[in-house]
Design an enzyme around this catalytic site. Structure first.
Site, PDB file in Angstrom:
ATOM      1  N   ASP A 165      -4.737 -12.711   3.182  1.00 23.78           N
ATOM      2  CA  ASP A 165      -6.036 -12.250   3.680  1.00 23.78           C
ATOM      3  C   ASP A 165      -7.177 -12.613   2.719  1.00 23.78           C
ATOM      4  OD1 ASP A 165      -4.867 -10.404   1.961  1.00 23.78           O
ATOM      5  OD2 ASP A 165      -4.758  -8.801   3.451  1.00 23.78           O
ATOM      6  N   ASP A 200      -2.545 -10.330  -2.530  1.00 21.69           N
ATOM      7  CA  ASP A 200      -3.200  -9.873  -1.297  1.00 21.69           C
ATOM      8  C   ASP A 200      -4.646  -9.512  -1.672  1.00 21.69           C
ATOM      9  OD1 ASP A 200      -2.122  -8.442   1.565  1.00 21.69           O
ATOM     10  OD2 ASP A 200      -3.961  -7.577   0.748  1.00 21.69           O
ATOM     11  N   HIS A 239      -6.295  -7.022  -0.769  1.00 23.08           N
ATOM     12  CA  HIS A 239      -6.386  -5.579  -0.967  1.00 23.08           C
ATOM     13  C   HIS A 239      -5.561  -5.166  -2.183  1.00 23.08           C
ATOM     14  CE1 HIS A 239      -6.884  -6.286   3.483  1.00 23.08           C
ATOM     15  NE2 HIS A 239      -8.028  -5.711   3.159  1.00 23.08           N
ATOM     16  N   HIS A 271       0.823  -1.224   0.000  1.00 22.22           N
ATOM     17  CA  HIS A 271       0.000   0.000   0.000  1.00 22.22           C
ATOM     18  C   HIS A 271       0.856   1.273   0.000  1.00 22.22           C
ATOM     19  CE1 HIS A 271      -3.627  -2.247   0.390  1.00 22.22           C
ATOM     20  NE2 HIS A 271      -3.334  -2.739   1.588  1.00 22.22           N
TER      21      HIS A 271
HETATM   22  N1  Q9C Z   1     -13.004  -1.721   6.423  1.00 21.44           N
HETATM   23  C1  Q9C Z   1      -2.638  -5.166   4.232  1.00 21.44           C
HETATM   24  O1  Q9C Z   1      -3.245  -6.206   4.134  1.00 21.44           O
HETATM   25  N2  Q9C Z   1      -8.166  -1.273   7.349  1.00 21.44           N
HETATM   26  N3  Q9C Z   1      -3.205  -4.027   4.680  1.00 21.44           N
HETATM   27  C2  Q9C Z   1      -9.232  -1.642   6.469  1.00 21.44           C
HETATM   28  C3  Q9C Z   1     -11.642  -1.840   5.980  1.00 21.44           C
HETATM   29  C4  Q9C Z   1      -6.807  -1.315   6.814  1.00 21.44           C
HETATM   30  C5  Q9C Z   1      -4.605  -3.953   5.046  1.00 21.44           C
HETATM   31  C6  Q9C Z   1     -10.625  -1.404   7.024  1.00 21.44           C
HETATM   32  C7  Q9C Z   1      -6.436  -2.621   6.137  1.00 21.44           C
HETATM   33  C8  Q9C Z   1      -4.988  -2.647   5.644  1.00 21.44           C
HETATM   34  C9  Q9C Z   1      -1.185  -5.108   3.897  1.00 21.44           C
HETATM   35 ZN    ZN Z   2      -4.235  -7.043   2.566  1.00 24.62          ZN
END
Ligand code: Q9C
Ligand code: ZN
Length: 337
Positions: free
Chosen positions: A270, A181, A183, A147
């Site tokens: 995830d 991932d 995301h 990210h």
């Molecule tokens: N409702 C990684 O997996 N919060 N980052 C999300 C969504 C942040 C994830 C809330 C999630 C970051 C590297």
């Molecule tokens: Zn993630």
């Protein structure tokens, strides 16, 4: 690590924790990956090809400056973000955090810079191993990186480990990144968006329902000279193994067609059925199958650890992916972290 994170408005214990690294290390040892190397330091010249000097300066020095300016010592977390219509730079230590962040999920504490540099060093070392002729390396990075953009942190990410590995590999290879991932790897996409020499493919939850929401749509295909070297494959929540693997096949076909000679996998877990931050339903066996499919490309591979918050199963999921990657003719190789 700060005592809490903001999760859809609620203050909750952080999902991203040191226990994640510990459980991966334990699972790797148990699976017989004993050849674990300490990371080398990333050369500054590589860091500055991925991140801006201003951002690196900020990350390294903000914590004490924030505290001295009256910010809470628990962590640097901005209350104000520079968004469209208000993006002027302001040097005040209470203002720079909102300039260099896109969300509230990348708190900076005293040890954040050292930990990020160590994590980036793992990615660099793994890539260097391939530049020296190695075929497969896994970098047990923490904090994660995908990210983080050229000048912004967010989503538990500060330095973009996958981008650092890819940049390192360009000295010898034509590099593709496959981000699995759940995301979208918004930081990695941004860093390479205008470059024709690195291909970025991402399979992730559709931005209409999945963080980070504002990027990762299928019509983002690259910018300028990088046109055609970005591939986004968003999928709906509820996605199962079969749909996912068909999408992996599609991404790998594009990577092969583009002519990649080395692959960086941004490996988030995830996507796993039980993940608290996910929405897909992948089984553990699916990671082995992803690994087998990637190995079939026959090119050297660096695996970069990204997310994965079903902590109890995280270690065995990592081992499942590595098992698939080594199932072919490739010898089990090198682990860094
Ligand atoms: N409702 C990684 O997996 N919060 N980052 C999300 C969504 C942040 C994830 C809330 C999630 C970051 C590297
Ligand atoms: Zn993630």
């Amino acid at each position: 690590m700060p005592p809490h994170e903001f999760y859809d408005g609620a203050l909750v214990p952080p999902f991203e924790s040191a226990a994640r690294a510990d459980i991966i290390d334990a699972a790797l040892a148990q699976a017989g990956y004993h050849d674990q190397h300490a990371p080398q330091t990333v050369p500054h010249a590589i860091l500055t090809r991925v991140h801006t000097p201003e951002y690196l300066e900020y990350l390294q020095h903000i914590y004490p400056q924030w505290c001295a300016a009256g910010g809470d010592a628990a962590a640097v977390i901005p209350s104000t973000l520079a968004v469209r219509w208000m993006q002027r730079y302001s040097p005040h230590p209470l203002a720079t955090p909102g300039y260099f962040a896109f969300d509230l999920s990348a708190p900076i504490v005293e040890g954040t810079w050292a930990a990020s540099l160590d994590s980036a060093g793992m990615a660099y070392s793994a890539a260097q191993y391939l530049c020296d002729g190695g075929r497969l390396a896994y970098a047990r990075c923490r904090p994660p990186g995908h990210h983080a953009g050229s000048d912004m942190c967010g989503g538990y990410c500060y330095l973009n480990n996958a981008a650092i590995a890819a940049e390192t590999l360009t000295s010898r290879y034509r590099v593709a990144i496959l981000d699995i991932d759940i995301h979208h790897g918004n930081g990695t996409q941004q860093i390479f968006a205008e470059r024709a020499d690195v291909f970025f493919a991402s399979i992730h939850g559709h931005p209409h329902e999945c963080y980070p929401y504002y990027m990762g749509f299928a019509d983002e295909t690259g910018i300028g000279a990088g046109q055609g070297t970005t591939l986004n494959l968003p999928l709906a929540f509820g996605c199962d193994d079969a749909t996912y693997l068909a999408t992996v096949d599609h991404a790998l076909a594009r990577i092969q067609h583009w002519g990649a000679t080395a692959l960086v996998i941004s490996a988030g877990f995830d996507t796993f059925a039980g993940d608290p931050l996910g929405g897909f339903r992948l089984s553990q066996a699916c990671y082995t199958q992803i690994g087998q499919r990637c190995a079939r490309l026959g090119m050297p591979i660096v695996v970069i650890q990204e997310g994965g918050y079903a902590v109890a199963e995280l270690g065995s999921n990592v081992v499942a992916l590595l098992g698939g990657l080594t199932a072919s003719t490739t010898a089990p190789d090198c682990v860094i972290g």
